[in-house]
Design a protein around this motif. Sequence first.
Motif, PDB file in Angstrom:
ATOM      1  N   SER A   1      14.140  -1.981  -1.426  1.00 54.08           N
ATOM      2  CA  SER A   1      13.617  -0.941  -2.300  1.00 54.08           C
ATOM      3  C   SER A   1      14.798  -0.105  -2.794  1.00 54.08           C
ATOM      4  CB  SER A   1      12.614  -0.059  -1.541  1.00 54.08           C
ATOM      5  OG  SER A   1      13.312   0.840  -0.719  1.00 54.08           O
TER       6      SER A   1
ATOM      7  N   ASN B   1       3.609   2.878  -3.758  1.00 59.91           N
ATOM      8  CA  ASN B   1       3.752   4.283  -3.386  1.00 59.91           C
ATOM      9  C   ASN B   1       4.321   5.098  -4.553  1.00 59.91           C
ATOM     10  OD1 ASN B   1       4.993   6.717  -2.295  1.00 59.91           O
ATOM     11  ND2 ASN B   1       4.423   5.856  -0.317  1.00 59.91           N
TER      12      ASN B   1
ATOM     13  N   VAL C   1      -5.225   1.556  -2.329  1.00 62.85           N
ATOM     14  CA  VAL C   1      -4.544   1.010  -1.174  1.00 62.85           C
ATOM     15  C   VAL C   1      -3.068   1.029  -1.545  1.00 62.85           C
ATOM     16  CG1 VAL C   1      -4.204  -1.034   0.186  1.00 62.85           C
ATOM     17  CG2 VAL C   1      -6.482  -0.422  -0.564  1.00 62.85           C
ATOM     18  N   ILE C   2      -2.278   1.734  -0.716  1.00 65.35           N
ATOM     19  CA  ILE C   2      -0.916   2.010  -1.143  1.00 65.35           C
ATOM     20  C   ILE C   2       0.085   1.130  -0.404  1.00 65.35           C
ATOM     21  CG2 ILE C   2       0.858   3.788  -1.297  1.00 65.35           C
ATOM     22  CD1 ILE C   2      -1.612   5.777  -1.460  1.00 65.35           C
TER      23      ILE C   2
ATOM     24  N   GLU D   1       4.176  -0.160   0.128  1.00 63.71           N
ATOM     25  CA  GLU D   1       5.477   0.500   0.124  1.00 63.71           C
ATOM     26  C   GLU D   1       6.279   0.203  -1.134  1.00 63.71           C
ATOM     27  OE1 GLU D   1       5.254   3.175   2.541  1.00 63.71           O
ATOM     28  OE2 GLU D   1       7.231   2.845   1.660  1.00 63.71           O
TER      29      GLU D   1
ATOM     30  N   GLN E   1       5.071  -5.752  -2.181  1.00 66.51           N
ATOM     31  CA  GLN E   1       3.977  -5.681  -1.223  1.00 66.51           C
ATOM     32  C   GLN E   1       2.640  -5.447  -1.935  1.00 66.51           C
ATOM     33  OE1 GLN E   1       4.270  -2.599   1.746  1.00 66.51           O
ATOM     34  NE2 GLN E   1       2.690  -3.551   2.989  1.00 66.51           N
TER      35      GLN E   1
ATOM     36  N   GLN F   1       1.393  -8.650  -2.800  1.00 62.03           N
ATOM     37  CA  GLN F   1       0.843  -9.352  -1.636  1.00 62.03           C
ATOM     38  C   GLN F   1      -0.578  -8.892  -1.329  1.00 62.03           C
ATOM     39  OE1 GLN F   1       3.593  -8.554   1.501  1.00 62.03           O
ATOM     40  NE2 GLN F   1       4.996 -10.180   0.867  1.00 62.03           N
ATOM     41  N   TYR F   2      -0.809  -7.595  -1.400  1.00 62.00           N
ATOM     42  CA  TYR F   2      -2.136  -7.046  -1.104  1.00 62.00           C
ATOM     43  C   TYR F   2      -3.198  -7.675  -2.005  1.00 62.00           C
ATOM     44  CZ  TYR F   2      -0.628  -3.249   2.016  1.00 62.00           C
ATOM     45  OH  TYR F   2      -0.158  -2.523   3.064  1.00 62.00           O
TER      46      TYR F   2
ATOM     47  N   GLU G   1      -2.752 -10.405  -4.109  1.00 57.69           N
ATOM     48  CA  GLU G   1      -2.700 -11.869  -4.147  1.00 57.69           C
ATOM     49  C   GLU G   1      -3.402 -12.470  -2.940  1.00 57.69           C
ATOM     50  OE1 GLU G   1      -1.474 -15.968  -4.288  1.00 57.69           O
ATOM     51  OE2 GLU G   1      -0.821 -14.630  -2.687  1.00 57.69           O
ATOM     52  N   SER G   2      -3.318 -11.783  -1.773  1.00 60.96           N
ATOM     53  CA  SER G   2      -3.985 -12.283  -0.569  1.00 60.96           C
ATOM     54  C   SER G   2      -5.489 -12.020  -0.618  1.00 60.96           C
ATOM     55  CB  SER G   2      -3.388 -11.624   0.676  1.00 60.96           C
ATOM     56  OG  SER G   2      -3.683 -10.242   0.693  1.00 60.96           O
ATOM     57  N   GLY G   3      -5.936 -11.316  -1.651  1.00 65.94           N
ATOM     58  CA  GLY G   3      -7.369 -11.069  -1.807  1.00 65.94           C
ATOM     59  C   GLY G   3      -7.876  -9.870  -1.027  1.00 65.94           C
ATOM     60  N   ASN G   4      -6.992  -9.206  -0.282  1.00 65.23           N
ATOM     61  CA  ASN G   4      -7.435  -8.048   0.495  1.00 65.23           C
ATOM     62  C   ASN G   4      -7.788  -6.878  -0.405  1.00 65.23           C
ATOM     63  OD1 ASN G   4      -7.224  -8.572   3.502  1.00 65.23           O
ATOM     64  ND2 ASN G   4      -5.309  -9.422   2.736  1.00 65.23           N
ATOM     65  N   ALA G   5      -7.054  -6.724  -1.498  1.00 59.63           N
ATOM     66  CA  ALA G   5      -7.400  -5.728  -2.503  1.00 59.63           C
ATOM     67  C   ALA G   5      -7.982  -6.487  -3.707  1.00 59.63           C
ATOM     68  CB  ALA G   5      -6.180  -4.928  -2.915  1.00 59.63           C
TER      69      ALA G   5
ATOM     70  N   PRO H   1      -9.917 -12.215   2.561  1.00 53.27           N
ATOM     71  CA  PRO H   1     -11.092 -12.980   2.150  1.00 53.27           C
ATOM     72  C   PRO H   1     -10.806 -14.450   1.909  1.00 53.27           C
ATOM     73  CG  PRO H   1     -10.282 -11.657   0.350  1.00 53.27           C
ATOM     74  CD  PRO H   1      -9.435 -11.309   1.536  1.00 53.27           C
TER      75      PRO H   1
ATOM     76  N   GLY I   1      -1.934  -0.094   4.212  1.00 57.05           N
ATOM     77  CA  GLY I   1      -2.272   0.440   2.910  1.00 57.05           C
ATOM     78  C   GLY I   1      -2.080   1.948   2.810  1.00 57.05           C
TER      79      GLY I   1
END
Lengths: 261, 224, 240
Positions: A65, A142, A170-171, A173, A177, A180-181, A183-187, B67, B167
């Motif tokens: 970063s 962030n 959903v924040i 860093e 990242q 990633q959040y 692309e992984s489907g979590n967000a 998911p 998050g």
Amino acid sequence: MFENRRGFLLAAIAVITLPLAAQTTSAAPRALRIAAAADLQPVLPDVLARFTADGNIHVDVTYQSSATLATQIMNGAPFDLFLAADLSFPQRVIAATLAEEAQPITYARGTLVLWTRNDSRFKNLSMDSLRDPDLKSLAVANAEHAPYGRAAQAALKHLGLYQQVESKLVIAENIAQTAQYVESGNAELGLISLTSALTPRLKVSGHCVVVPQDAYPPILQGAVIVKRAGANSADAHRFLDFLMSAPIQSQLADRGLAPAK
Amino acid sequence: MDLQALALTLRLAVVTTALLLVIAVPVAYWIAFSGSRLRALVEAVSTLPLLLPPTVLGFYLLVLLGPRTPFGRAWIQLTGHPLAFSFTGLVVGSVIYSFPFAVQPLVAGFSGVDTALLEQARLLGASRLRLLRAVLLPLTARSVLTAAVLCFTHTVGEFGVVLMIGGDIPGATRTLSISIYDQVQDFAYTQANRTALVLVVISVAALVLLYSRRRHGLSEARHG
Amino acid sequence: MVEGTILRADVRYGRGAFVLEARFELRSDWTVLFGPSGAGKTTLLRIVSGLIAPDRGRISLEQRVLVDTDTRLSVAPGRRGIGFVTQQAALFPHLTAQANVAFGLQSLTDDRLEARVGEMLQLFDAESLADRKPDRLSGGEKQRVALARALAPQPALLLLDEPFAALDAAARSAIAESLRASGVPVLYVSHDLADAWQMNVDAIVLEAGRIEAQGPARDVLAPYRERVLEQLGMERSVRA
């Protein structure tokens, strides 16, 4: 890959033999050390491959970063060139009198996009998707220290969406990242960089819309040449000129980084 | 000082430690006493979180809890939101991350108990649960305490996993270590120092508690 | 006095270098299991108690089948009605003498538990030790508490694996008295021929995993007379 490996090998040989042959080092390639913002990771390797094609120079790049890199430089990290993700971090290095320049050199402009997976429920993705009352989560970087996070926050405020989505943020860093959040489907949705969205992996797994350019202050990416004893200033200048040259600027544009001017 | 982050960190550490002891005691019992051929494998797998860098572990958890896996999908069906970015998700991550710190001291403690005592308990009709409660756990109280303190401090100082699956949501997933990292990234060193001090004080207090208890326990044993 | 057969065992255990193959019956309420070290005495007691399972065979205690490998029956150690005390008393170090004795009495009500614990401590002259933890008991005291603990649940058989090896003769005979008073049949492992000889109880001789002889001690031990006399002589000279 092959280029890098050969370069590494030559550098390793150089490091080992340098003290032994201090008088006759003219044949060994010169080394340039670059501190590069994490969002350059998908873009920079191809640029470097062209830059080092003649085999006379070896380049080491550290991706981190911009905040971490600035801290490291201000604490004596041996970099020759700092390619940041915004202008504020180079300015800190300038303020610490560790830069050759008085002002950061803007080398590219970032683009913010709204991205989602192809298998998400947002088939007709648009900025209006953010108004969906059923939206569960929106990944952003962030806003305090990630330039794309700052842009995302500004854009959401400009579009009058911030209050509505604030509880769903959903924040992450940094911008890598953030990708990633989502692309992984979590967000469900993510405000990520165009450079991330144009990487082969994300190109296949999802789609994006560009956030209106006037919704946020431009994400200007700045560079400074680090001033320190033993710095390879000449090659740092050479690389910066190379980066600003028309063919490279158009290569950057293909990968999601718009020309600076 | 971010009081919300402090409260969240303590809550996470307490919940994680309690859960870990409940899970790790039977696992350690099995590792210590079963003659199974799978024992070495289970012990090795339970050590795995020590091997993986926390951010890498966190990344895999992000994918695993998301998911795109059957487990993640089932969870979302059940609760309406993914495990990542929630306090529950942090607990799951922390339990996995600190698992070896709970299992290892317990296995060492259980293995050190004289088998003649365990045999007497069986001869006197003790069930496995009573054996555990009335003999094994009292005799290995120090190992249990060690496991608890290690899990607690390890969770308080946890960073990589929380960074990856958290998050950074105030009150839900923004822990002290994330708060410090944010402050450092923002060049707010004074604030960061203050937060780090709190983190260190908590951890040192827990360790002092552990070591004073342990010395006490040792001297007790020596008198015998 | 017990009538008829107390224990009937026919078991086989182990392979390769050590094989235990034992078929015997206990008819007397005091039987010495005798044999050189390595003969398999401890292994036999552990099989009878249920701490290890025989590879093949049958064990029954007072008409009740405890083990039958043909029907895959094996009663858990705690349900066999067998007490087992070894040389290393194995008292629970975190519990007082009285809590140790109470350990096997979970099913009793508080009143009856207390009464039974008191009774057992009294039998072994250990009432004054009730509140002590094992680290404050002598070797002999530990053995007395261990015996009280083993007898508290009223077993049908008590197995003793050289529990008195470290005790002097006076302490030994006091404990023997208490054991006789309890009325519980005892199977008792010993190296000490003299004891068996003098008490003239039943004896079983185990050598290299096989029962060599079984019967009244003076008949069974006759071939070992020389060693018996030697041990008796040694003991007299020690006393003198």
